[in-house]
Structures are given as C-alpha cells and as structure tokens.
Design a protein around this motif. Structure first.
Motif, PDB file in Angstrom:
ATOM      1  N   CYS A  80      22.435 -17.557  10.582  1.00  0.00           N
ATOM      2  CA  CYS A  80      23.535 -16.668  10.625  1.00  0.00           C
ATOM      3  C   CYS A  80      23.726 -15.846   9.388  1.00  0.00           C
ATOM      4  N   ALA A  81      23.658 -14.487   9.539  1.00  0.00           N
ATOM      5  CA  ALA A  81      23.910 -13.627   8.256  1.00  0.00           C
ATOM      6  C   ALA A  81      25.398 -12.900   8.283  1.00  0.00           C
ATOM      7  N   ALA A  82      26.105 -13.157   7.333  1.00  0.00           N
ATOM      8  CA  ALA A  82      27.435 -12.569   7.199  1.00  0.00           C
ATOM      9  C   ALA A  82      27.579 -11.947   6.013  1.00  0.00           C
ATOM     10  N   ARG A  83      28.895 -11.141   5.799  1.00  0.00           N
ATOM     11  CA  ARG A  83      29.016 -10.190   4.536  1.00  0.00           C
ATOM     12  C   ARG A  83      30.554 -10.137   4.657  1.00  0.00           C
ATOM     13  N   VAL A  84      31.132 -10.166   3.425  1.00  0.00           N
ATOM     14  CA  VAL A  84      32.320  -9.927   3.163  1.00  0.00           C
ATOM     15  C   VAL A  84      32.486  -8.340   2.642  1.00  0.00           C
ATOM     16  N   PRO A  86      35.213  -5.379   0.952  1.00  0.00           N
ATOM     17  CA  PRO A  86      36.686  -4.918   1.036  1.00  0.00           C
ATOM     18  C   PRO A  86      37.067  -3.694   1.807  1.00  0.00           C
ATOM     19  N   ALA A  87      38.324  -3.926   2.410  1.00  0.00           N
ATOM     20  CA  ALA A  87      38.742  -2.998   3.573  1.00  0.00           C
ATOM     21  C   ALA A  87      38.844  -1.380   2.842  1.00  0.00           C
ATOM     22  N   PRO A  88      39.076  -0.437   3.885  1.00  0.00           N
ATOM     23  CA  PRO A  88      39.042   0.795   3.294  1.00  0.00           C
ATOM     24  C   PRO A  88      40.626   0.832   2.644  1.00  0.00           C
ATOM     25  N   ARG A  89      40.498   1.837   1.582  1.00  0.00           N
ATOM     26  CA  ARG A  89      41.668   2.211   0.669  1.00  0.00           C
ATOM     27  C   ARG A  89      42.873   2.393   1.745  1.00  0.00           C
ATOM     28  N   GLY A  90      44.151   1.915   1.458  1.00  0.00           N
ATOM     29  CA  GLY A  90      45.111   2.270   2.075  1.00  0.00           C
ATOM     30  C   GLY A  90      45.490   1.574   3.451  1.00  0.00           C
ATOM     31  N   VAL A  91      44.730   0.668   3.792  1.00  0.00           N
ATOM     32  CA  VAL A  91      45.235  -0.162   4.871  1.00  0.00           C
ATOM     33  C   VAL A  91      45.516  -1.663   4.305  1.00  0.00           C
ATOM     34  N   ARG A  92      46.603  -2.289   5.139  1.00  0.00           N
ATOM     35  CA  ARG A  92      46.954  -3.591   4.669  1.00  0.00           C
ATOM     36  C   ARG A  92      46.011  -4.568   4.452  1.00  0.00           C
ATOM     37  N   GLU A  93      44.968  -4.699   5.493  1.00  0.00           N
ATOM     38  CA  GLU A  93      44.010  -5.589   5.087  1.00  0.00           C
ATOM     39  C   GLU A  93      43.098  -5.258   3.902  1.00  0.00           C
ATOM     40  N   ARG A  94      42.986  -6.547   3.344  1.00  0.00           N
ATOM     41  CA  ARG A  94      42.025  -6.421   1.827  1.00  0.00           C
ATOM     42  C   ARG A  94      40.722  -6.581   2.105  1.00  0.00           C
ATOM     43  N   ALA A  95      40.120  -7.460   2.783  1.00  0.00           N
ATOM     44  CA  ALA A  95      38.834  -7.667   3.088  1.00  0.00           C
ATOM     45  C   ALA A  95      38.492  -7.860   4.632  1.00  0.00           C
ATOM     46  N   ARG A  96      37.118  -7.928   4.875  1.00  0.00           N
ATOM     47  CA  ARG A  96      36.752  -8.026   6.429  1.00  0.00           C
ATOM     48  C   ARG A  96      35.194  -8.604   6.299  1.00  0.00           C
ATOM     49  N   ALA A  97      35.035  -9.251   7.477  1.00  0.00           N
ATOM     50  CA  ALA A  97      33.861  -9.796   7.299  1.00  0.00           C
ATOM     51  C   ALA A  97      33.040  -9.133   8.483  1.00  0.00           C
ATOM     52  N   GLU A  98      31.603  -9.016   8.344  1.00  0.00           N
ATOM     53  CA  GLU A  98      30.816  -8.760   9.504  1.00  0.00           C
ATOM     54  C   GLU A  98      29.733  -9.726   9.397  1.00  0.00           C
ATOM     55  N   ILE A  99      29.442 -10.287  10.756  1.00  0.00           N
ATOM     56  CA  ILE A  99      28.444 -11.046  11.073  1.00  0.00           C
ATOM     57  C   ILE A  99      27.219 -10.296  11.711  1.00  0.00           C
ATOM     58  N   SER A 100      26.146  -9.701  10.921  1.00  0.00           N
ATOM     59  CA  SER A 100      25.259  -9.009  11.312  1.00  0.00           C
ATOM     60  C   SER A 100      24.247  -9.425  12.125  1.00  0.00           C
ATOM     61  N   GLU A 101      23.765 -10.904  11.958  1.00  0.00           N
ATOM     62  CA  GLU A 101      22.634 -11.457  12.658  1.00  0.00           C
ATOM     63  C   GLU A 101      23.189 -12.828  13.001  1.00  0.00           C
ATOM     64  N   ILE A 102      22.494 -13.234  14.196  1.00  0.00           N
ATOM     65  CA  ILE A 102      22.548 -14.742  14.465  1.00  0.00           C
ATOM     66  C   ILE A 102      21.416 -15.149  15.606  1.00  0.00           C
ATOM     67  N   ALA A 103      20.833 -16.126  15.344  1.00  0.00           N
ATOM     68  CA  ALA A 103      19.410 -16.350  16.344  1.00  0.00           C
ATOM     69  C   ALA A 103      19.276 -17.778  16.325  1.00  0.00           C
ATOM     70  N   VAL A 104      18.954 -18.292  17.669  1.00  0.00           N
ATOM     71  CA  VAL A 104      18.847 -19.728  17.430  1.00  0.00           C
ATOM     72  C   VAL A 104      17.296 -20.096  18.238  1.00  0.00           C
ATOM     73  N   GLN A 105      16.657 -20.724  17.790  1.00  0.00           N
ATOM     74  CA  GLN A 105      15.465 -21.128  18.448  1.00  0.00           C
ATOM     75  C   GLN A 105      15.677 -21.403  20.100  1.00  0.00           C
ATOM     76  N   ASP A 106      14.619 -20.967  20.804  1.00  0.00           N
ATOM     77  CA  ASP A 106      14.880 -21.319  22.188  1.00  0.00           C
ATOM     78  C   ASP A 106      15.266 -22.789  22.541  1.00  0.00           C
ATOM     79  N   GLY A 107      14.568 -23.720  22.078  1.00  0.00           N
ATOM     80  CA  GLY A 107      14.675 -25.248  22.448  1.00  0.00           C
ATOM     81  C   GLY A 107      16.022 -25.790  21.855  1.00  0.00           C
ATOM     82  N   LEU A 108      16.866 -24.987  21.000  1.00  0.00           N
ATOM     83  CA  LEU A 108      18.010 -25.554  20.563  1.00  0.00           C
ATOM     84  C   LEU A 108      19.233 -24.816  21.140  1.00  0.00           C
TER      85      LEU A 108
END
Length: 164
Positions: A80-84, A86-108
């Motif tokens: 699973c790949a993620a990134r944090v 900073p939020a755009p200037r002017g909004v209350r939120e200071r940081a947001r995360a994005e999970i860009s990829e997730i994969a699990v092998q078929d047998g699992l």
C-alpha cells in the motif's frame, strides 16, 4: 480511531525500506496490469518498467510518502502506497493523505491483508497530521469500490472524464 485489536491485525504489515524494492516491483506491475485489463487508459508503454522503478525508489526515500508491505515469511504478499501533503492555502485542514496504490496477491485476498495495509497507511498519515485520506478508485472497479467503502470511505468529489 482504531482499537488495539485492530493494531494486532497489522502484524504482517510493515513499512517498506529500499531493500524491498526488487520484491515490490512485481506486485506493482501486476497492479498496473490489473487496471489496464479493465480500462485501456491505464495501459503502459515500453518505458514503464524503468519509470516504475524510479517512482517506487523515490517513494521509499521520500519523507512525505510511505509504502507498507505485507511480509509473509520473506514473501511480499501485498503493498500500500500513501503520501501526506499540505492542504491548499486558505483552508482549515492542514494536511491530507492520499492512498495511491494498494494490491494483495490473489491467494491472500479476503484474509484481512488489504485492510491491515490500509490501516497501517492511515495510522501513519494521522500521525503525520493528516485529518482525512483520499483514494481514487475507478468506477469500473467494483471490488475496489467495495473494499474502500467497507473501510469507511465515501463519495467526496466526482472526477468526470471525456476521452478525446
């Protein structure tokens, strides 16, 4: 947000390091192929392998990114790949995360591996100050839609496309 019992479920999930790169790349290529099978917009060209290696290597060194792997006795069964960011200037939120990829092998699949990886990424993001996380899931990927919705994700922004 998550309980101690959830923490125990993360047992096989750990943060990847540069030594995992060679075992990580086949999983990432399989994920890309999985998406390309569903929509040609995700198909890659002949230069994809070196670009993927470079992107994965950079993510493993980036302080604002993390890749989590499911290590099943020395075999990587998912990631699973993620990134944090900073939020755009002017909004209350200071940081947001994005999970860009997730994969699990078929047998699992359907054994909690994807959930453990996603929760590890969300815990990491929350510890870095993110107050919410986003994922992009193809409207054609019903399995992915169901997975993320079961983890509490819901509609936020519709991304509309027009092929030219």
């Amino acid at each position: 947000m998550r309980s101690a019992s959830t923490e125990a479920a993360v047992g096989g999930a750990r943060r990847a390091d540069p030594g995992d790169l060679e075992r990580l790349l086949p999983l990432w290529r399989d994920l890309i192929d999985h998406h390309a099978d569903r929509d040609p917009a995700f198909a890659t060209d002949s230069g994809a392998a070196p670009a993927l290696r470079q992107a994965a290597s950079a993510a493993l060194r980036d302080a604002d990114a993390a890749i989590f792997v499911w290590d099943a006795g020395g075999v990587l069964g998912g990631f699973c790949a993620a990134r944090v960011a900073p939020a755009p200037r002017g909004v209350r939120e200071r940081a947001r995360a994005e999970i860009s990829e997730i994969a699990v092998q078929d047998g699992l699949r359907r054994r909690g591996v994807g959930r453990a990886l996603a929760l590890a990424a969300l815990d990491w993001a929350a510890a870095r100050g993110a107050v919410r996380a986003e994922v992009r899931v193809s409207a054609r990927n019903q399995e992915g839609q169901g997975f993320w919705r079961a983890l509490g994700f819901g509609d936020f922004v519709d991304v509309l496309e027009r092929r030219l």
